[in-house]
Design a protein around this motif. Structure first.
Motif, short mmCIF file in Angstrom:
data_model
loop_
_atom_site.label_atom_id
_atom_site.label_comp_id
_atom_site.label_asym_id
_atom_site.label_seq_id
_atom_site.Cartn_x
_atom_site.Cartn_y
_atom_site.Cartn_z
N ARG A 111 5.75 7.17 5.03
CA ARG A 111 4.31 7.30 4.74
C ARG A 111 3.74 8.57 5.36
O ARG A 111 2.91 9.24 4.74
CB ARG A 111 3.56 6.06 5.26
CG ARG A 111 2.10 6.09 4.95
CD ARG A 111 1.83 6.08 3.44
NE ARG A 111 0.41 6.22 3.20
CZ ARG A 111 -0.11 7.04 2.29
NH1 ARG A 111 0.67 7.76 1.50
NH2 ARG A 111 -1.41 7.13 2.15
N ASP A 112 4.21 8.93 6.54
CA ASP A 112 3.76 10.16 7.19
C ASP A 112 4.11 11.37 6.32
O ASP A 112 3.27 12.26 6.13
CB ASP A 112 4.41 10.30 8.56
CG ASP A 112 3.86 11.47 9.35
OD1 ASP A 112 2.63 11.51 9.57
OD2 ASP A 112 4.66 12.34 9.74
N ARG A 124 2.38 15.68 2.53
CA ARG A 124 2.49 16.32 1.22
C ARG A 124 1.16 16.29 0.48
O ARG A 124 0.78 17.25 -0.19
CB ARG A 124 3.60 15.68 0.39
CG ARG A 124 4.98 16.13 0.80
CD ARG A 124 6.04 15.66 -0.19
NE ARG A 124 6.14 14.24 -0.30
CZ ARG A 124 6.82 13.44 0.54
NH1 ARG A 124 7.44 13.95 1.56
NH2 ARG A 124 6.85 12.13 0.34
N GLU A 125 0.43 15.18 0.60
CA GLU A 125 -0.87 15.06 -0.06
C GLU A 125 -1.86 16.08 0.51
O GLU A 125 -2.63 16.67 -0.23
CB GLU A 125 -1.43 13.64 0.13
CG GLU A 125 -0.69 12.59 -0.66
CD GLU A 125 -1.08 11.17 -0.24
OE1 GLU A 125 -1.98 11.00 0.59
OE2 GLU A 125 -0.45 10.23 -0.78
N ARG A 126 -1.83 16.26 1.81
CA ARG A 126 -2.74 17.21 2.45
C ARG A 126 -2.38 18.65 2.11
O ARG A 126 -3.27 19.50 2.06
CB ARG A 126 -2.70 17.02 3.96
CG ARG A 126 -3.36 15.75 4.42
CD ARG A 126 -3.33 15.61 5.92
NE ARG A 126 -3.93 14.34 6.32
CZ ARG A 126 -3.76 13.79 7.49
NH1 ARG A 126 -3.01 14.39 8.41
NH2 ARG A 126 -4.33 12.65 7.78
#
Length: 59
Positions: free
Chosen positions: A49-50, A55-57
């Motif tokens: 999840r980290d 990656r989303e940020r």
């Protein structure tokens, strides 16, 4: 070790990452090899999840 227990530990790690808890907040579960496997699954869920969050940020 039952697969359902590992899946639950993995998901719990993901949720704890979403809640902003640190990787070192892994629960102790139980002593011995079974507890070690569950802690590893929890950490794997947290790590996965980290990575997704990072990656989303970056996108």
């Amino acid at each position: 070790m039952e697969s359902d227990e590992k899946k639950a530990a993995h998901q719990a790690g993901r949720w704890m990452r979403d809640a902003g808890k640190g990787r070192d907040s892994v629960p102790l579960y139980e002593m011995g090899p079974d507890g070690h496997e569950l802690r590893k699954e929890w950490q794997a869920g947290w790590d996965k999840r980290d990575g997704e969050i990072k990656r989303e940020r970056a996108a």
